[in-house]
Design a protein around this motif. Structure first.
Motif, PDB file in Angstrom:
ATOM      1  N   ALA A   1       0.828  -1.203   0.000  1.00  0.00           N
ATOM      2  CA  ALA A   1       0.000   0.000   0.000  1.00  0.00           C
ATOM      3  C   ALA A   1       0.863   1.253   0.000  1.00  0.00           C
ATOM      4  O   ALA A   1       0.577   2.232  -0.701  1.00  0.00           O
TER       5      ALA A   1
ATOM      6  N   GLY B   1       2.672   1.428  -3.420  1.00  0.00           N
ATOM      7  CA  GLY B   1       1.688   1.707  -4.467  1.00  0.00           C
ATOM      8  C   GLY B   1       1.298   3.163  -4.513  1.00  0.00           C
ATOM      9  O   GLY B   1       1.105   3.740  -5.588  1.00  0.00           O
ATOM     10  N   SER B   2       1.185   3.796  -3.336  1.00  0.00           N
ATOM     11  CA  SER B   2       0.875   5.223  -3.318  1.00  0.00           C
ATOM     12  C   SER B   2       2.007   6.039  -3.914  1.00  0.00           C
ATOM     13  O   SER B   2       1.780   7.062  -4.561  1.00  0.00           O
TER      14      SER B   2
ATOM     15  N   GLY C   1      -0.626   5.394  -7.089  1.00  0.00           N
ATOM     16  CA  GLY C   1      -1.908   5.036  -6.517  1.00  0.00           C
ATOM     17  C   GLY C   1      -2.823   4.342  -7.504  1.00  0.00           C
ATOM     18  O   GLY C   1      -2.395   3.764  -8.496  1.00  0.00           O
TER      19      GLY C   1
ATOM     20  N   ASN D   1      -2.575   1.170 -12.471  1.00  0.00           N
ATOM     21  CA  ASN D   1      -2.802   1.142 -11.037  1.00  0.00           C
ATOM     22  C   ASN D   1      -1.468   0.852 -10.358  1.00  0.00           C
ATOM     23  O   ASN D   1      -0.913  -0.245 -10.494  1.00  0.00           O
TER      24      ASN D   1
ATOM     25  N   TYR E   1      -0.759   0.282  -7.391  1.00  0.00           N
ATOM     26  CA  TYR E   1      -0.802  -0.764  -6.378  1.00  0.00           C
ATOM     27  C   TYR E   1      -0.570  -2.154  -6.972  1.00  0.00           C
ATOM     28  O   TYR E   1      -0.115  -3.059  -6.271  1.00  0.00           O
TER      29      TYR E   1
ATOM     30  N   SER F   1       3.174  -2.832  -6.903  1.00  0.00           N
ATOM     31  CA  SER F   1       3.692  -2.930  -5.540  1.00  0.00           C
ATOM     32  C   SER F   1       3.241  -4.220  -4.868  1.00  0.00           C
ATOM     33  O   SER F   1       4.001  -4.831  -4.104  1.00  0.00           O
ATOM     34  N   PHE F   2       2.022  -4.676  -5.128  1.00  0.00           N
ATOM     35  CA  PHE F   2       1.575  -5.935  -4.546  1.00  0.00           C
ATOM     36  C   PHE F   2       2.332  -7.110  -5.163  1.00  0.00           C
ATOM     37  O   PHE F   2       2.638  -8.095  -4.464  1.00  0.00           O
TER      38      PHE F   2
ATOM     39  N   ALA G   1      -5.671  -6.784  -2.690  1.00  0.00           N
ATOM     40  CA  ALA G   1      -5.416  -5.745  -3.694  1.00  0.00           C
ATOM     41  C   ALA G   1      -6.658  -5.456  -4.524  1.00  0.00           C
ATOM     42  O   ALA G   1      -6.952  -4.296  -4.849  1.00  0.00           O
TER      43      ALA G   1
ATOM     44  N   PHE H   1      -7.827  -2.002  -3.082  1.00  0.00           N
ATOM     45  CA  PHE H   1      -7.099  -1.049  -3.914  1.00  0.00           C
ATOM     46  C   PHE H   1      -7.498  -1.100  -5.391  1.00  0.00           C
ATOM     47  O   PHE H   1      -6.830  -0.518  -6.232  1.00  0.00           O
TER      48      PHE H   1
END
Length: 436
Positions: free
Chosen positions: A34, A37-38, A42, A239, A241, A244-245, A309, A313
């Motif tokens: 999270a 991802g931001s 985001g 996206n 996120y 990042s996930f 996710a 998100f």
């Protein structure tokens, strides 16, 4: 087969009872994903953040005010009006990436130097050395505003003094004769136009007539084009996120593989492994049971992470079949990696240190922390030999890139290849030790 299922069930029950492991392998990647991802932009509905800029306006001329107003109106900037000492302090403390100082007399000097290039004034720009990319962006926007305001002053027919100064500067300059003559002709024609417009405006004012154009401010030069920005991908909108996930999932599931390998070394130290070998099961069955249980845990973690996710998100998966095949392949590679650690580790402490170091290197070079496309070209080629690079790229392909099943087949093949190599090396080492 009954013994194999019993071994797998036993390992799963032990893992699920370990709350610390569940928190480490499931909660931590969600939190870190999270956060990263931001940073990467985001969700698809996130708007582009503005660049914070400090502005010191010491020039109270019309041109200086127009430059300041243009910067404040720019949608890409968030401008704070400060004095020079405060601006320096904010940049020095890292609270502002860039601060611009418009010195007294800058506007008039910039307009005077527009054509001649003589005695060009300078702007002071303070910037945080860690934010050099912001500096380039702000300088580009600053150039646009200065050109527009200074050219508006130069072409204004209300005041031809700027053109008169430019004519005098050209006459006294060391330009080539042909260049000087052509530039003097241009400026002379401009001054003639300005004088005629000024005379017409005065005459109409004396006669009580309104000149609609006389009250309009000259627009000045502006950038002669605009851009229409359109993000393209095969699937949904980008996206941050999603990547990042993928990266955090790969990292923490590999940590789970390390824990699996270390647990075997601990079992060896405590004598549990010898008692297990004395049971009526083969070494291959025991290793397969430990490997398959680890793969199931890894698969469950990856599915749980991406479920978070998707629900929280708004990450989308373009092909569920592709995602599952990729997740299974990565889970098998993780399990084989854990067996490799157990096979070649001398002690739990030494093996953990080396395994964590190797994992961090794989995660870093695999693009889990930052996308691999920002790496230098040579590094991008080198990282193709690292399994995490293929795993992260594969998860990117089936999420925000929106690609189909064919896009995950190469990563699946590479991950299964690494899983096979790791498993063969680990089982071979265990068998050699068992024969000694």
């Amino acid at each position: 087969m009954t013994a194999l299922i019993a071994l797998i069930r036993k390992d799963l029950q032990l893992y699920l009872r370990d709350k610390r492991a569940l928190m480490m392998h499931l909660l931590m990647p969600v939190v870190l994903a999270a956060f990263f991802g931001s940073l990467f932009g985001g969700g698809p509905e996130a708007s582009t953040s503005k660049v914070e800029v400090g502005l010191v306006v010491l020039d109270q001329s019309e041109v200086g005010k127009q430059i300041a107003a243009g910067l404040q109106a720019d949608s890409a900037l968030k401008v704070s009006l400060l004095d020079e000492a405060a601006a320096q302090a904010q940049v020095r403390k890292g609270k502002l990436p860039v601060a611009v100082v418009i010195p007294a007399g800058f506007g008039q000097s910039a307009a005077d130097a527009l054509f001649s290039g003589i005695d060009k004034p300078s702007l002071t720009v303070y910037y945080d050395p860690s934010q050099s990319t912001m500096l380039a962006m702000v300088k580009g926007l600053l150039t646009q505003q200065v050109m527009q305001a200074s050219s508006a002053a130069a072409f204004s027919f209300k005041d031809s003094s700027v053109t008169s100064k430019q004519l005098a500067q050209v006459a006294s300059s060391d330009l080539a004769a042909d260049d000087k003559a052509q530039l003097s002709d241009f400026l002379g024609s401009l001054k003639k136009y300005q004088d005629q417009r000024a005379a017409t405006a005065q005459k109409q004012q004396a006669e009580g007539k309104a000149d609609a154009q006389a009250d309009k401010k000259p627009a000045g030069m502006s950038v002669p084009f605009s851009t229409r920005d359109e993000a393209l991908s095969s699937g949904p909108r980008y996206n941050g996120y999603a990547h990042s996930f993928a990266g955090m999932g790969v990292q923490f599931i590999l940590f789970m593989g390390i824990d699996m390998g270390i647990s075997i070394l601990l079992a060896r130290r405590s004598g549990i492994w010898n008692r297990l070998m004395a049971a009526p099961v083969t070494l291959t069955t025991v290793l397969l049971g430990r490997g398959l249980s680890g793969a199931l845990i890894a698969l469950g973690l990856m599915c749980a992470l991406f479920a978070c996710a998707m629900l929280i998100f708004k990450v989308t998966i373009s092909t569920l079949a592709g995602f599952l095949i990729l997740a299974i392949s990565f889970a098998l590679m993780t399990a084989a990696f854990g067996l490799l650690i157990a096979a070649f580790g001398k002690t739990p402490e030494a093996a953990r240190g080396m395994a964590v170091f190797a994992t961090m290197i794989m995660v870093m070079l695999g693009g889990a922390w930052v996308p691999s496309f920002i790496f230098p070209e040579w590094m991008q080629q080198v990282t193709l030999a690292i399994p995490t690079r293929w795993a992260v790229d594969g998860f990117d392909a089936v999420t925000w890139r929106g690609l189909g099943l064919d896009a995950v087949l190469p990563p699946v093949a590479v991950l299964l290849g690494f899983a096979l190599v790791f498993a063969v090396l680990a089982i071979g080492k265990f068998r050699r030790e068992a024969q000694q």
